[in-house]
Design a protein around this motif. Structure first.
Motif, mmCIF file in Angstrom:
data_model
loop_
_atom_site.group_PDB
_atom_site.id
_atom_site.type_symbol
_atom_site.label_atom_id
_atom_site.label_comp_id
_atom_site.label_asym_id
_atom_site.label_seq_id
_atom_site.Cartn_x
_atom_site.Cartn_y
_atom_site.Cartn_z
ATOM 1 N N HIS A 167 1.445 2.083 -3.706
ATOM 2 C CA HIS A 167 0.287 2.520 -4.432
ATOM 3 C C HIS A 167 -0.479 3.674 -3.913
ATOM 4 C CE1 HIS A 167 -0.040 -2.040 -4.524
ATOM 5 N NE2 HIS A 167 0.709 -1.789 -5.550
ATOM 6 N N GLU A 168 -0.157 4.019 -2.726
ATOM 7 C CA GLU A 168 -0.655 5.475 -2.192
ATOM 8 C C GLU A 168 0.284 6.399 -2.114
ATOM 9 O OE1 GLU A 168 -1.832 3.872 1.642
ATOM 10 O OE2 GLU A 168 -3.394 2.400 0.981
ATOM 11 N N ARG A 221 7.601 3.532 -8.379
ATOM 12 C CA ARG A 221 6.685 3.153 -7.632
ATOM 13 C C ARG A 221 6.712 1.807 -7.231
ATOM 14 N NH1 ARG A 221 2.806 7.210 -6.841
ATOM 15 N NH2 ARG A 221 1.219 5.705 -6.235
ATOM 16 N N ARG A 237 3.272 6.862 -0.884
ATOM 17 C CA ARG A 237 3.982 7.046 0.374
ATOM 18 C C ARG A 237 5.292 5.883 0.014
ATOM 19 N NH1 ARG A 237 1.784 4.056 4.351
ATOM 20 N NH2 ARG A 237 0.217 3.393 3.070
ATOM 21 N N SER A 243 1.016 -1.149 0.083
ATOM 22 C CA SER A 243 -0.068 -0.070 0.049
ATOM 23 C C SER A 243 0.927 1.215 -0.145
ATOM 24 C CB SER A 243 -0.949 -0.014 1.202
ATOM 25 O OG SER A 243 -0.263 0.091 2.312
#
Length: 146
Positions: free
Chosen positions: A78-79, A125, A81, A75
């Motif tokens: 994906h977010e 990413r 961070r 996550s």
């Protein structure tokens, strides 16, 4: 011998054929799959079928599960961070299995054009950026992104 090259490649948005074309165009001789679970909903991109297609194209396939990103650390990538995800993954690389797998990439990349493969299209990413960074810290490599 020329400088060693590592190709960082994600198959997101690509067909098996397109991925093979990209790998061939860069002279890839070995693909190191760094997905924790090398399965895909995309036809031909799960471990068995991908390995067979690569072999037919004259490219060796290696799955290094020890370099896979655990589900609980996906996550952050994906977010947005990403730094958080990279830091968490970097800590996981201290495990003996991960250390051994990283050294395999370092060693093999001395004599081959090696591609580090994961799903995410964007190297920045994906956890594979940490893997590529760690390899290039140990030995100078040119990095190509596809």
């Amino acid at each position: 011998m020329g400088r060693s090259v590592i190709l960082s490649v994600g198959y997101e948005g690509r067909s098996q054929q397109n991925l093979l074309d990209v790998l061939r165009s860069h002279g890839t001789t070995v693909v190191v799959d760094v997905r924790l679970n090398p399965i895909s909903r995309k036809p031909g991109l799960s471990k068995t079928r991908l390995a067979a297609a690569l072999a037919e194209a004259g490219i060796e396939y290696r799955h290094l599960k020890a370099l896979g990103n655990p589900r609980e650390n996906r996550s952050p990538f994906h977010e947005g961070r990403v730094a958080e995800g990279c830091e968490a993954f970097r800590k996981l690389l201290a495990a003996p299995e991960a250390e051994s797998a990283l050294q395999q990439i370092v060693d093999e990349s001395r004599t081959t054009t090696l591609a580090v493969l994961c799903f995410e299209k964007d190297h920045d990413r994906c956890h594979r950026q940490v893997i590529v960074d760690e390899v290039t810290k140990r030995e100078r490599r040119d990095i190509t992104y596809a």
